[in-house]
Design an enzyme around this catalytic site. Sequence first.
Site, PDB file in Angstrom:
ATOM      1  N   ASP A  13     -19.740   9.807 -31.770  1.00 15.03           N
ATOM      2  CA  ASP A  13     -18.971  10.788 -30.997  1.00 15.03           C
ATOM      3  C   ASP A  13     -19.834  11.628 -30.069  1.00 15.03           C
ATOM      4  OD1 ASP A  13     -16.708   9.897 -32.390  1.00 15.03           O
ATOM      5  OD2 ASP A  13     -17.069  11.330 -34.014  1.00 15.03           O
ATOM      6  N   GLY A  15     -20.225  11.021 -26.964  1.00 18.07           N
ATOM      7  CA  GLY A  15     -19.697  10.959 -25.596  1.00 18.07           C
ATOM      8  C   GLY A  15     -20.040   9.621 -24.932  1.00 18.07           C
ATOM      9  N   LYS A  16     -20.221   8.586 -25.771  1.00 15.84           N
ATOM     10  CA  LYS A  16     -20.580   7.254 -25.236  1.00 15.84           C
ATOM     11  C   LYS A  16     -19.525   6.753 -24.256  1.00 15.84           C
ATOM     12  CE  LYS A  16     -20.726   5.754 -29.459  1.00 15.84           C
ATOM     13  NZ  LYS A  16     -20.614   7.036 -30.195  1.00 15.84           N
ATOM     14  N   ALA A  39     -14.415   2.831 -33.968  1.00 19.02           N
ATOM     15  CA  ALA A  39     -14.880   3.622 -32.830  1.00 19.02           C
ATOM     16  C   ALA A  39     -13.697   4.319 -32.162  1.00 19.02           C
ATOM     17  CB  ALA A  39     -15.573   2.712 -31.819  1.00 19.02           C
ATOM     18  N   HIS A  41     -13.468   6.098 -28.433  1.00 20.21           N
ATOM     19  CA  HIS A  41     -14.168   6.501 -27.216  1.00 20.21           C
ATOM     20  C   HIS A  41     -13.153   7.077 -26.229  1.00 20.21           C
ATOM     21  CE1 HIS A  41     -17.617   3.433 -28.154  1.00 20.21           C
ATOM     22  NE2 HIS A  41     -17.432   4.327 -29.098  1.00 20.21           N
ATOM     23  N   GLN A 224     -20.393   3.912 -32.734  1.00 18.24           N
ATOM     24  CA  GLN A 224     -20.984   4.734 -33.795  1.00 18.24           C
ATOM     25  C   GLN A 224     -22.295   5.363 -33.295  1.00 18.24           C
ATOM     26  OE1 GLN A 224     -19.714   1.320 -35.048  1.00 18.24           O
ATOM     27  NE2 GLN A 224     -17.926   2.609 -34.897  1.00 18.24           N
ATOM     28  N   VAL A 300     -10.209   8.762 -33.956  1.00 12.56           N
ATOM     29  CA  VAL A 300      -9.590   7.698 -34.750  1.00 12.56           C
ATOM     30  C   VAL A 300      -8.743   8.279 -35.884  1.00 12.56           C
ATOM     31  CG1 VAL A 300     -10.081   5.716 -36.254  1.00 12.56           C
ATOM     32  CG2 VAL A 300     -11.398   6.043 -34.178  1.00 12.56           C
ATOM     33  N   THR A 301      -9.313   9.214 -36.626  1.00 12.47           N
ATOM     34  CA  THR A 301      -8.636   9.677 -37.827  1.00 12.47           C
ATOM     35  C   THR A 301      -8.110  11.111 -37.719  1.00 12.47           C
ATOM     36  OG1 THR A 301     -10.754  10.396 -38.708  1.00 12.47           O
ATOM     37  CG2 THR A 301     -10.032   8.206 -39.346  1.00 12.47           C
ATOM     38  N   ASP A 333     -21.948  22.151 -21.814  1.00 16.74           N
ATOM     39  CA  ASP A 333     -21.035  23.275 -21.573  1.00 16.74           C
ATOM     40  C   ASP A 333     -20.566  23.942 -22.869  1.00 16.74           C
ATOM     41  OD1 ASP A 333     -19.761  20.536 -21.546  1.00 16.74           O
ATOM     42  OD2 ASP A 333     -17.971  21.749 -21.894  1.00 16.74           O
TER      43      ASP A 333
END
Length: 430
Positions: A13, A15-16, A39, A41, A224, A300-301, A333
């Site tokens: 998580d 920011g890929k 994942a 995204h 991941q 996701v969850t 930020d």
Amino acid sequence: MANVVVVGAQWGDEGKGKIVDWLSERADVIARFQGGHNAGHTLVIGGVVYKLSLLPSGIVRKGKMAVIGNGVVLDPWSLFSEIEKLEGQGVEIGPDNLMIAENTPLILPLHQDLDKLREEAAGASKIGTTGRGIGPAYEDKVGRRTIRVADLADEETLDSRLDRLLAHHDPLRQGLGATPIDRAELKAKLLEIAPKLLQFAQPVWKVMNDYRKAGKRILFEGAQGSLLDIDFGTYPYVTSSTTMSGMAATGTGMGPSAIGFVLGIVKAYTTRVGSGPFPTELEDADGQRLGERGHEFGTVTGRKRRCGWFDAVLVRQTCAISGVNGIALTKLDVMDGFKTIKICVGYEIDGKQYDHLPTAAALQDRVKPIYEELDGWEESTQGARSWADLPANAIKYVRRIEELIQCPVALLSTSPERDDTILVTDPFAD
Ligand code: GDP
Ligand code: IMO
Ligand code: MG
């Protein structure tokens, strides 16, 4: 021309998705090489939010080829519901812009059952998985009893694969108090989805090598994060795949020389979803502030992500293991408005100092972070698109991170929006 691998350098998580989407303008091919629909995204383009789990983030751009490589574990039902959702948002998806490796293992409902049964049985020592069946699916791959995409093309092969798979799963389920698999129902479900899935099936290794010869630019999209890696993560509180950069090659059928630049995605603080050690975790007002400002809830969850200060020890370690050439520092930020900001620069365990996270779980549990304090900044960095827009203390923070992790910043991200991104070094440049 350099091909670029994007990997998460923390616990996921980072920011890929945003960075892959931004970079994919310059790429021809965008390939996932590990993980599955665990994942999540998120891309934000002109205020419109796209959430991708299994599809490579490049799919939203027209004229790009999206690839799901053999290193991924694929739930076909979840894939088609994701495709449907994206089509509802106006993204066109077909065999001319998506291909799936023929040797990709499938995630079946029985894998999800097992994932959940095991988590329930583990009680307090549960991993906190996404419940998507990722671990059990990889186990079956390594156990040589999985069903792969190509197996769906021939009923006889499918029958023999099912025999082998159920000979393993039925006794396992019995031991966990679950009912045996309804073989006929599972086979019918697979035969029903087979033609839909097979239209995307390709010898990806061959197509990718042809792309390479033709000078196409390839962007590999990791899922991941490095600290969830099966070997180098905080085991056993990890995912079941190799999340490091080297996997991009084996997870698509290319040699390691196909990788030109490794871009580590690094959040300006630290988060983690699920159980396991987290040295800089904050359970105070600062942690709450990071969670609120960063909207730290799982894609996701929907689970709340645990939040903490930036841990330079961990990121230096993961950048070394993945051979990171440069980082994309995201969510700067979110750090706006802190009076002081802490960075973890080392660990202390039982009075002894460490410059890395030791492997032994008992030591990991006793890690005490050593912090350095920096002055924060009052001004907003949200949406900044150049260095000149950043307050001096924000620049100091970024520079100190570079020094501590021994790796330069190639990109900076200052909001969820695609274009709120500062380019320092082009990863695609040779
Ligand atoms: P991924 O799994 O690495 O792709 O990351 P996620 O999408 O799960 O989580 C990152 C979240 O942060 C998403 O909601 C993004 O829209 C958001 N995000 C990405 N970059 C920035 C940034 O620079 N600033 C802020 N405020 N949010 C960002
Ligand atoms: P992206 O790609 C954050 C975590 C789960 C759990 C552990 C094992 O969005 O960064 P699994 O279902 O994989 O067996 O769960 O890994 N996890 C992630 N955490 N981001 C992810 O993906 C994750 N994928 C799995 O929360 O702790
Ligand atoms: Mg995510």
